[in-house]
Design an enzyme around this catalytic site. Structure first.
Site, PDB file in Angstrom:
ATOM      1  CG  HIS A 350      -2.140  -0.840   1.059  1.00 23.91           C
ATOM      2  ND1 HIS A 350      -3.307  -0.404   0.503  1.00 23.91           N
ATOM      3  CD2 HIS A 350      -2.329  -2.140   1.369  1.00 23.91           C
ATOM      4  CE1 HIS A 350      -4.188  -1.394   0.493  1.00 23.91           C
ATOM      5  NE2 HIS A 350      -3.629  -2.464   1.010  1.00 23.91           N
ATOM      6  CE  LYS A 538      -7.433  13.464  -0.562  1.00 26.95           C
ATOM      7  NZ  LYS A 538      -7.382  12.163  -1.209  1.00 26.95           N
ATOM      8  CE  LYS A 650     -14.474   6.012  -0.105  1.00 30.46           C
ATOM      9  NZ  LYS A 650     -13.786   6.393   1.160  1.00 30.46           N
TER      10      LYS A 650
END
Ligand SMILES: *Cc1c(COP(=O)(O)O)cnc(C)c1O
Length: 801
Positions: A350, A538, A650
């Site tokens: 990641h 975020k 999204k």
């Protein structure tokens, strides 16, 4: 019996409420109603849950276990009701009982068992796997407290408060005491040889901890498939270690599942974190072995029947743990154990940021997990021998790729060497893994590496949270896209229709009004729903560059203040972000945003054109309101730093325009929608790489008056009268030479923002761009992603029953 219609639902619900609380229905509290409803829905799903287990066993199906230290589930009630197809029965039944469904649903506390994107990805995968009939189970920790809740104090500082998410109970979980397992820490290993010359290893003087599983049903949409998310809870065993004080033992036990580590990007503290990792991994492996042996009388076929996906390096101890079980508990040779382990394990990376790559001091692992350390050490030695044989003249390879290096165990290296598949989470990211971070491994084993671009569940992130958009789409392209989200692309046939464009603008306006009301409720700030809603939501991190965004806001503020003729289209800049509690710089940026917000919003010279909102406590349920009420999606990380991003998806799926750099999955969004339908700015990865050596932040201060004026406000007390408060930010940019190229991208960002304003004013063209974004979002459904994992890594097929 399960209710089949509204009448039966009303009867059972009322009956259960009375039985549970011994009062009339109206006397019960909304939290009690929520709990009873949740339990009813769980029981409703239990028949499918049982049928799934039977089907897996009868078909001898391969099972996948998704090991992740985080599952950021959010609320489950609406998603479960909708996925089960009983949402209408239940909400109408409640209404007839005089109960407001939304009020009741808001009683549920987010299951915040994670930090951000990585944990949310795991949650989206659970939803998609069940929906695609794939037998994929989750394995994690039952944290007592989720990620901290964020408050903002009067000075604009982040304040962390505990997230007691289970205070009213968790109706979705079922405690499965009978599946408890024993996990061992500390102690030492006794080695003895038998008459055949084989060595046996015995872990003695250990601290034993009982791992008790709590299972949550992971319910698929429009299918009976119901997988299991198994959350492990640590409890005291019946005996405490003789060498440890009893109270100390209890406190160690209680610590393990106490909370989520509030940091997903830097190497984080010490023994407790390591203990958490081994705890859920060891329990998970044990329970996989037990399940497997109930069905098959051998572990020889483990690789055919089980896949374990390691979500980042946090669960990588599963590798030596499986080796240990196979060798020490079931008598497998080293070579057989290693072959089986490799066929089971695959690893998802990641991050490429070196400070975020997990490393453990040898000493910690040696002390806490003595047998596991021996196995890692042996794996390292054997890897060295392998290199020697295959690349006899390449000592350099050993130094750059060995597992144990300078007294540290490199978890990502262990994962790559011992997995049969390694994947990145967006094309650009996988490319960087192959060419940079894992370059040497990639040259040795190119076939191991694949890309699996992340996705999001279109159900939670659009169909269920944006009913206005869903209904609009249904009336233009039919219902097919609800069950097969790739069909959303049919919308491309309609994007030029002015009627549809206007209809979309009305839908967006409605969602913006809902968001505006939410903003007012949570901050008191009144915003204008006809202004441009520009959102950056975020985790707060230097590489994500919230600083660039707020610097642009400051520039606009100064420009409006100093130039009477300067006008901008009205803008509302919305921020939502949590900072790790120990991350000083990130917390300063939050404070800066809040201070700027206070000054700007109360200044009548500007507040008709400019509003700044910091929404506290960023979470999954907040995102469900924020993303679909936004016009502009800020994805402005330094190129090469954001592995994929999923927030970008999204926003896109709900018809926001991306304002972003060519980083992570934004590169793929850009390619799909075309440069006419997003706004891309800033340096590319390649440009940054070649620029890094010669970059001097000071040149941008000297060369750009706008930057100079903005930076001055960090040291002249403009925002709160304190000249020193934001000096760390100033120093980060100038003394530390702006590691994330904020100043270098500033001009290009200002121009990009000007483009947004210009394009927004052509309402039809803007709506067309939004519609194209929605139409092209099918690729970012996690249904697509999970099917790729199933086909290309796990080799599992959908299970039909
Ligand atoms: C989607 C999501 C994230 C990930 O956002 P990025 O923009 O990809 O970093 C983090 N937190 C929550 C609560 C989310 O819903």
């Amino acid at each position: 019996m399960m209710f089949r219609n509204k009448q039966e639902f009303k009867k059972e619900f009322s009956q259960r409420l009375i039985e549970a609380y011994g009062t009339t229905v109206d006397q019960t509290h909304p939290t009690e109603k929520y709990l009873v409803l949740g339990e009813m829905v769980r029981d409703y799903a239990s028949v499918n849950w049982k049928d799934t287990k039977v089907a897996v066993s009868e078909n001898q199906a391969k099972q996948v276990y998704y090991f992740s230290m985080e599952f950021l589930l959010g609320r489950m009630l609406t998603s479960n009701l909708r996925n089960l197809g009983i949402y209408d029965i239940v909400t109408e039944g409640l209404e007839e009982l005089g109960i407001d469904y939304e009020n009741l649903a808001s009683m549920e506390r987010d299951a915040g068992l994670g930090n951000g994107g990585l944990g949310r990805l795991a949650a989206c995968f659970m939803d998609s796997a069940a929906t695609e009939n794939l037998p994929v189970n989750g394995n994690c920790i039952r944290y007592q407290c989720g990620l901290f809740r964020q408050r903002i104090d009067d000075q604009g500082n982040q304040v962390e408060v505990p997230d007691m998410w289970m205070r009213i109970g968790n109706p979705w979980e079922v405690r499965k005491l009978k599946h408890s397992v024993d996990v061992k820490f500390w102690g030492n290993v006794e080695v003895h040889g038998d008459e055949n010359g084989n060595l046996h290893f015995n872990h003695v003087n250990a601290e034993h901890i009982l791992a008790v599983p709590y299972d949550m049903p992971m319910i698929g949409a429009g299918t009976k498939m119901t997988n299991t998310l198994r959350l492990w809870s640590a409890e005291a065993a019946d005996e405490s270690p003789s060498w440890m004080d009893y109270r100390e033992y209890l406190s160690e036990v209680n610590q393990i599942c106490l909370n989520v580590y509030p940091d997903d990007s830097t190497e984080e503290g010490k023994y407790l974190r390591l203990k958490q990792q081994y705890f859920f991994v060891s329990a998970g492996i044990d329970s996989i072995i037990n399940t497997h042996l109930k069905q098959y009388d051998t572990l020889d076929n483990l690789g055919e029947k089980v896949s374990v996906q390691l979500n980042d390096t946090h669960p990588v101890l599963a590798i030596p743990e499986l080796m240990r079980v196979l060798m020490d508990d079931y008598g497998y040779s080293w070579d057989r154990a290693q072959a089986i382990t490799m066929s089971v394990m695959s690893y998802t990376n990641h991050t490429v940021m070196s400070e975020a790559l997990e490393k453990w001091p040898v000493e910690y692992v040696q002390k806490l997990l003595p047998r596991i350390y021996m196995i890692i050490d042996e794996l390292n030695s054997r890897y060295g021998r392998f290199l020697n044989e295959r690349y006899p003249n390449r000592q350099d390879l050993w130094y750059s790729t060995r597992i144990i290096d300078n007294g540290m165990i490199h978890m990502a290296r262990l994962a790559v060497i011992m997995s049969h598949a390694v994947n990145g989470v967006a094309e650009i990211h996988t490319g960087l893994l192959e060419s940079e971070l894992f370059h040497e491994y990639y040259s040795m084993w190119p076939e191991k590496f694949t890309n699996k671009t992340n996705g999001i569940t279109p159900r939670r992130w659009m169909l269920y949270s944006n009913p206005e958009l869903r209904e609009m789409l249904k009336s233009h392209i039919g219902k097919g896209f609800e069950t097969d989200f790739s069909k959303i692309e049919k919308l491309m046939n309609h994007v030029d229709e002015p009627k549809l464009q206007e209809e979309f603008l009305r839908v967006k306006q409605k969602r913006k009004e809902i968001l505006a009301a939410y903003i007012q409720r949570s901050t008191g700030i009144i915003v204008d729903p006809s202004s441009i809603f520009d959102s950056q939501a975020k985790r707060l991190h230097a590489y994500k560059r919230q600083l660039l965004n707020i610097m642009h806001v400051i520039y606009l503020y100064q420009r409006i203040k100093s130039d009477r003729n300067f006008r901008i289209y009205p803008h509302t800049f919305i921020f939502a972000a949590k900072a790790a509690p120990s991350y000083v710089f990130a917390k300063k940026v939050i404070k800066l945003i809040n201070c700027v917000s206070k000054v700007v919003n109360s200044d009548p010279d500007v507040n008709g054109m400019l509003k700044v909102v910091f929404l506290p406590n960023y979470s999954v349920s907040m995102s469900e309101v924020l993303m679909n009420g936004s016009d502009v999606s800020e994805q402005i990380s330094t190129a090469g730093k954001e592995a994929s991003g999923t927030g970008n998806m999204k926003f896109m799926m709900n018809g926001a325009i991306t304002l972003g750099t060519l980083d992570g999955a934004t590169v793929e969004i850009d390619r799909l929608v075309g440069r006419e339908n997003d706004v891309i700015f800033g340096m590319t990865v390649e440009e940054i790489e070649s620029f890094r050596q010669t970059y001097r932040a000071m040149d941008y201060v000297n060369g750009d008056e706008r930057i100079r004026k903005v930076l001055n406000t960090f040291i002249d007390g403009t925002w709160n009268g304190d000249r020193d408060d934001f000096r760390t930010i100033y120093d980060e940019l100038l003394m530390k030479n702006d590691e994330y190229f904020v100043l270098a991208d500033f001009d290009s960002y200002v121009q990009a923002q000007e483009q947004i304003s210009a394009r927004y004013q052509d309402r039809h063209a803007w709506a067309r761009s939004c519609l194209i974004n929605i139409a092209k979002s099918g690729y970012f459904s996690s249904d697509r992603t999970i099917c790729q994992y199933a086909d290309e890594i796990w080799n599992v097929k959908p299970l039909k029953f």
